[in-house]
Design a protein around this motif. Structure first.
Motif, PDB file in Angstrom:
ATOM      1  N   HIS B  31       0.818  -1.208   0.000  1.00 31.62           N
ATOM      2  CA  HIS B  31       0.000   0.000   0.000  1.00 31.62           C
ATOM      3  C   HIS B  31       0.854   1.261   0.000  1.00 31.62           C
ATOM      4  O   HIS B  31       0.365   2.334  -0.291  1.00 31.62           O
ATOM      5  N   ASP B  32       2.142   1.082   0.293  1.00 25.15           N
ATOM      6  CA  ASP B  32       3.064   2.214   0.212  1.00 25.15           C
ATOM      7  C   ASP B  32       3.324   2.569  -1.248  1.00 25.15           C
ATOM      8  O   ASP B  32       3.114   1.743  -2.136  1.00 25.15           O
ATOM      9  N   ILE B 182       8.617  16.494  -6.136  1.00 16.54           N
ATOM     10  CA  ILE B 182       8.277  16.941  -7.502  1.00 16.54           C
ATOM     11  C   ILE B 182       7.183  16.067  -8.136  1.00 16.54           C
ATOM     12  O   ILE B 182       7.017  16.058  -9.364  1.00 16.54           O
ATOM     13  N   ASN B 183       6.483  15.329  -7.302  1.00 15.89           N
ATOM     14  CA  ASN B 183       5.316  14.547  -7.748  1.00 15.89           C
ATOM     15  C   ASN B 183       5.628  13.460  -8.774  1.00 15.89           C
ATOM     16  O   ASN B 183       4.778  13.112  -9.592  1.00 15.89           O
ATOM     17  N   HIS B 184       6.833  12.939  -8.730  1.00 16.42           N
ATOM     18  CA  HIS B 184       7.101  11.768  -9.564  1.00 16.42           C
ATOM     19  C   HIS B 184       6.659  10.503  -8.834  1.00 16.42           C
ATOM     20  O   HIS B 184       6.529   9.451  -9.429  1.00 16.42           O
ATOM     21  N   ILE B 185       6.470  10.643  -7.536  1.00 17.84           N
ATOM     22  CA  ILE B 185       5.881   9.561  -6.742  1.00 17.84           C
ATOM     23  C   ILE B 185       4.497  10.029  -6.310  1.00 17.84           C
ATOM     24  O   ILE B 185       4.310  11.197  -5.945  1.00 17.84           O
ATOM     25  N   LYS B 186       3.526   9.143  -6.390  1.00 21.31           N
ATOM     26  CA  LYS B 186       2.138   9.529  -6.091  1.00 21.31           C
ATOM     27  C   LYS B 186       1.979  10.086  -4.682  1.00 21.31           C
ATOM     28  O   LYS B 186       2.621   9.612  -3.752  1.00 21.31           O
ATOM     29  N   PRO B 187       1.100  11.088  -4.556  1.00 17.31           N
ATOM     30  CA  PRO B 187       0.887  11.663  -3.219  1.00 17.31           C
ATOM     31  C   PRO B 187       0.060  10.748  -2.308  1.00 17.31           C
ATOM     32  O   PRO B 187       0.301  10.680  -1.112  1.00 17.31           O
ATOM     33  N   GLU B 188      -0.927  10.057  -2.903  1.00 18.56           N
ATOM     34  CA  GLU B 188      -1.838   9.279  -2.060  1.00 18.56           C
ATOM     35  C   GLU B 188      -1.560   7.782  -2.190  1.00 18.56           C
ATOM     36  O   GLU B 188      -0.995   7.328  -3.170  1.00 18.56           O
ATOM     37  N   GLN B 189      -1.967   7.033  -1.171  1.00 18.80           N
ATOM     38  CA  GLN B 189      -1.808   5.577  -1.253  1.00 18.80           C
ATOM     39  C   GLN B 189      -2.899   5.020  -2.164  1.00 18.80           C
ATOM     40  O   GLN B 189      -4.077   5.302  -1.970  1.00 18.80           O
ATOM     41  N   ASN B 194      -5.632  -0.431  -7.659  1.00 11.12           N
ATOM     42  CA  ASN B 194      -6.257   0.807  -8.122  1.00 11.12           C
ATOM     43  C   ASN B 194      -5.264   1.707  -8.846  1.00 11.12           C
ATOM     44  O   ASN B 194      -5.594   2.832  -9.178  1.00 11.12           O
ATOM     45  N   LEU B 195      -4.057   1.181  -9.067  1.00  9.06           N
ATOM     46  CA  LEU B 195      -2.983   1.999  -9.627  1.00  9.06           C
ATOM     47  C   LEU B 195      -3.436   2.722 -10.889  1.00  9.06           C
ATOM     48  O   LEU B 195      -3.220   3.917 -11.048  1.00  9.06           O
ATOM     49  N   LYS B 291       3.436  -3.018 -13.545  1.00  6.68           N
ATOM     50  CA  LYS B 291       4.106  -2.112 -12.602  1.00  6.68           C
ATOM     51  C   LYS B 291       3.359  -1.993 -11.271  1.00  6.68           C
ATOM     52  O   LYS B 291       3.914  -1.463 -10.302  1.00  6.68           O
ATOM     53  N   HIS B 292       2.124  -2.527 -11.200  1.00  9.53           N
ATOM     54  CA  HIS B 292       1.443  -2.614  -9.902  1.00  9.53           C
ATOM     55  C   HIS B 292       2.094  -3.703  -9.044  1.00  9.53           C
ATOM     56  O   HIS B 292       1.904  -3.736  -7.841  1.00  9.53           O
ATOM     57  N   LEU B 293       2.848  -4.589  -9.679  1.00 12.34           N
ATOM     58  CA  LEU B 293       3.542  -5.655  -8.942  1.00 12.34           C
ATOM     59  C   LEU B 293       5.004  -5.300  -8.680  1.00 12.34           C
ATOM     60  O   LEU B 293       5.548  -5.617  -7.624  1.00 12.34           O
ATOM     61  N   SER B 294       5.648  -4.665  -9.656  1.00 14.38           N
ATOM     62  CA  SER B 294       7.097  -4.403  -9.573  1.00 14.38           C
ATOM     63  C   SER B 294       7.404  -2.998  -9.082  1.00 14.38           C
ATOM     64  O   SER B 294       8.502  -2.730  -8.606  1.00 14.38           O
TER      65      SER B 294
END
Lengths: 400, 353
Positions: B31-32, B182-189, B194-195, B291-294
């Protein structure tokens, strides 16, 4: 083999000049580009000497007409200037007329900005544009954009100090295999606190002018540089009636598999790389007229490389010299700037002096060329040896 | 030109993929937005003394290489070609931090040495005592594809027989932190499933190493044949479909010949449009994503390559990677497409052998 790989353009910026003509003048006049570091604030300023390029970032931004919002690292600025000179020198009007790729090399990438703004990135929005400029591929993407190379093969090699030699090798292979008609190949690395301190911890930085192949050598001077060559297929050369500066005739790549940073005592990797390059070129050792050695002036490199040269050439070692005393060791760019120097040597039939040499090494009896020597040259062999055991050799020739 | 085969695989990823006997039958759900690689027992492969000094990227690279070599039943290879976007980034961070925090004093060389991009490739060569050709490509999301292209060139022209290639990248704390800013990583879990519906910028970042033995000789362990790989520094979204068709046509194929399209969607609302465009162009073709797995990283597409290899060899498409409901009776010809943030696109074409 059959297919030739022609060099039809060159561009360079280094501590001894901002273009090909200036570099050549410095080489034949024995003008070193080594000095105290000016543009980087470091505690080691009085302990080391470097090959620093005269241009400031602002000078280069102006020359490239970049908007204020740009996020070019110094590596990208240097690379863009040298690559543009190479393309201009090759008289390319429309780069998309032929299938053109770009293979660049860097080890520092955008580290100059990362080390400047490392903590600032957390709360200074203006600095944050450089976060994306850190990774090694970024400077290459920008150079491709400067050259209008689109929808094409654009990639980056990072094999430490052998990187640009490998970029030349890959470019040549892509042309021979018919994958591309034209490849711009080379490399760029700027000076940084990261590399200054890194090499300092390895205790291989000289506190004075570096002295390749000298018994009393004290280590290397770091340098910064970028250089690019335009490689073209026979098809392009014929269709465009191109002037060919020289040919990439042979190349070899091997791994020393000895130590992460040191070269093996007898230069196994370098020996293999030179032998392979000779095989690819279809040459015997006796066909080589001049060796532009890696010659970093570290205790380890010069001994290992010298022994490898003797293993390959026996008692017929051709004239050899290292140009690191002029430029410093420019890391990932070294193979490219020395490729430009090798082609200039062929064009002008000169062998550059190995500056700062005074005392013969006691482990062997080969001596570098100490003065400028005029001699008809047909072939030049250039070595690039690096961390991770990466060893590369490229052979340039006048004949296809 | 010789045919080129994937003769073995070795994968360390955010999933338990290091066991080649299994195939995504035990999914770890995260979930992270920064997900770690599942560690194998490194000391089964590397001496504990050596492993202690090694960066995670080096350990992952060496162990996944050894898994691949074991499966190919080889002690050595003719060449080692590595792709990595950032190299051993933790050591880079550690060295920069030490320079700044200690004002250029009391530095030790290990983090500097390991920060060099070709460290993983060099260490694998040291482990295998492999004196052959050794290259490292460092070009964002085509780092792995560049390594693949290079190996293909050598094997097709019969300049080598067995080549080890792979992609490897590791997390670094500072790199993660600034990429969040810089928002390259999502802000929310978003959670794993649901990716693609997240409607926000950025991706879930991952890490891992996927290595493969490629050969121009087919063996009992062969997974698939590699037909082609092509990379593009730029590609306009509206030209993507044409480019895919042109790529397939070079190999006398059309969209109808593709049994499975594997896409590198990472849920970034700004850039998944490329994948959606291609997905529409292949609407009658079964499609998968991973990419939801890796997680996303510069060499995440090497996990996609691993996935394609496993699907072709086992002829099974795990439920967890299905992107649409289109069924196929077999998976003979598989096309992969990947890009990151609208740049560095690649097509890779594999087929059953």
């Amino acid at each position: 083999m059959g297919k030739g790989v022609a060099i039809t353009g060159m561009g360079i910026i280094s501590a001894i000049g901002n273009n090909v003509a200036e570099n050549y003048q410095a080489l034949i006049n024995a003008n070193k580009g080594i000095s105290r570091v000016e543009k980087i604030k470091t505690n080691h300023a009085n302990d080391i000497m470097v090959g620093e390029i005269a241009y400031t970032n602002a000078n280069m931004e102006a020359q490239l007409k970049l908007p204020k919002s740009h996020n070019y690292s110094r590596t990208a600025l240097l690379g863009a200037i040298a690559a543009k000179e190479a393309v201009k020198n090759a008289a390319i009007k429309d780069i998309s007329q032929y299938k053109t790729g770009l293979v660049s090399a860097t080890s520092v990438g955008g580290m100059d900005m990362t080390e400047t703004y490392f903590y600032d990135y957390l709360n200074n929005p203006e600095a944050q544009k450089y976060i994306d400029a850190h990774h090694a591929g970024d400077s290459t993407q920008k150079i491709a954009q400067q050259l209008n190379i689109e929808q094409s093969l654009v990639t980056t090699i990072s094999t430490a100090c052998s990187s640009a030699a490998n970029a030349i090798m890959l470019g040549a292979r892509l042309i021979k295999a018919g994958k591309l008609d034209r490849v711009i190949v080379g490399g760029a690395d700027c000076l940084s606190k990261f590399t200054i301190n890194g090499f300092k911890t390895l205790m291989i930085l000289s506190d004075t002018y570096n002295t390749p192949f000298d018994e009393h050598r004290k280590g290397l001077n770091l340098g910064e540089a970028a250089a690019f060559l335009v490689l073209e297929s026979d098809k392009v050369v014929e269709a465009e009636n191109k002037t060919v500066l020289a040919y990439v005739k042979g190349y070899g790549n091997a791994n020393d598999a000895f130590h992460q940073t040191a070269s093996s005592d007898h230069g196994d990797g370098a020996t293999l790389a030179m032998q392979q390059a000779l095989t690819v070129a279809g040459y015997a050792p006796g066909d080589i007229d001049y060796i532009n050695a890696h010659g970093t002036a570290t205790g380890n490199n010069d001994l290992s490389e010298g022994r490898a040269i003797i293993r390959v050439f026996g008692d017929q070692v051709p004239d050899f010299s290292s140009t690191k005393a002029y430029t410093g060791h420019t890391l990932a760019a070294a193979g490219a700037i020395e490729a430009v120097y090798s082609v200039l040597a062929l064009q002008n039939n000169v062998i550059y002096p190995n500056l700062n040499f005074n005392t013969q090494m006691k482990e062997f009896n080969i001596t570098p060329q100490r003065t400028l020597k005029e001699k008809a040259l047909k072939t030049v062999l250039s070595n690039s040896l690096g961390f991770g055991g990466n060893c590369s050799t490229v052979i340039f020739s006048k004949d296809q | 030109m010789k045919n080129v085969y994937i003769n073995s695989v070795g994968s360390i990823s955010a999933q338990k993929t290091f066991d080649n006997a299994a195939f995504l039958n035990d999914i770890t759900k995260y979930h992270d937005n920064v997900i770690p690689a599942v560690n194998p027992v490194y000391k089964d492969y590397i001496s504990p003394a050596a492993a202690r000094r090694m960066a995670k990227g080096i350990k992952m690279g060496i162990v996944s290489s050894k898994i691949a070599l074991n499966e190919a039943n080889l002690d050595n290879v003719d060449a080692i070609i590595t792709g990595t976007g950032m190299g051993c980034v933790r050591d880079s961070e550690k060295f920069v931090r030490a320079i700044i925090d200690n004002d250029e004093q009391y530095l030790t060389p290990t983090p500097f040495i390991q920060s060099t991009h070709n460290t993983v490739g060099g260490q694998i060569a040291l482990e295998l005592n492999c004196k052959g050709y050794n290259f490292t490509y460092v070009h964002s999301s085509i780092s792995f594809e560049s390594a693949l292209m290079d190996a293909l060139l050598q094997l097709q022209l019969d300049e080598a027989k067995n080549i080890l290639i792979g992609g490897v990248d590791e997390h670094g704390d500072h790199t993660t932190e600034i990429h969040k800013i810089i928002n390259h990583i999502k802000p929310e879990q978003v959670g794993p499933y649901n990716l693609l519906n997240s409607k926000t910028e950025g991706a879930v970042f991952g890490e891992g190493a996927n290595f493969f033995v490629l050969s121009n000789e087919k063996s009992n362990s062969s997974y698939a044949k590699i037909t082609s790989v092509q990379t593009y520094n730029t590609l306009q979204e509206n030209a993507l479909k044409q480019q895919a068709i042109a790529f397939l046509k070079e190999h006398d194929l059309s969209t109808d010949d593709i049994d499975l399209l594997i896409l590198g969607n990472n849920g970034d609302v700004n850039f998944d449009v490329f994948y959606n465009t291609l997905s529409e162009a292949f609407s009658k073709t079964p499609q998968a994503y991973y990419k939801h797995l890796s997680g996303e990283f510069n060499t995440a597409s090497s996990f996609g390559f691993w996935l394609a290899s496993k699907i072709i060899k086992t002829q099974t498409l795990p439920e967890v990677v299905k992107l649409n409901g289109v069924q196929a009776s077999s998976y003979k010809t598989v096309l992969l497409y990947n890009q990151y943030r609208g740049e560095n696109h690649s097509f890779t074409l594999l087929s059953q052998c």
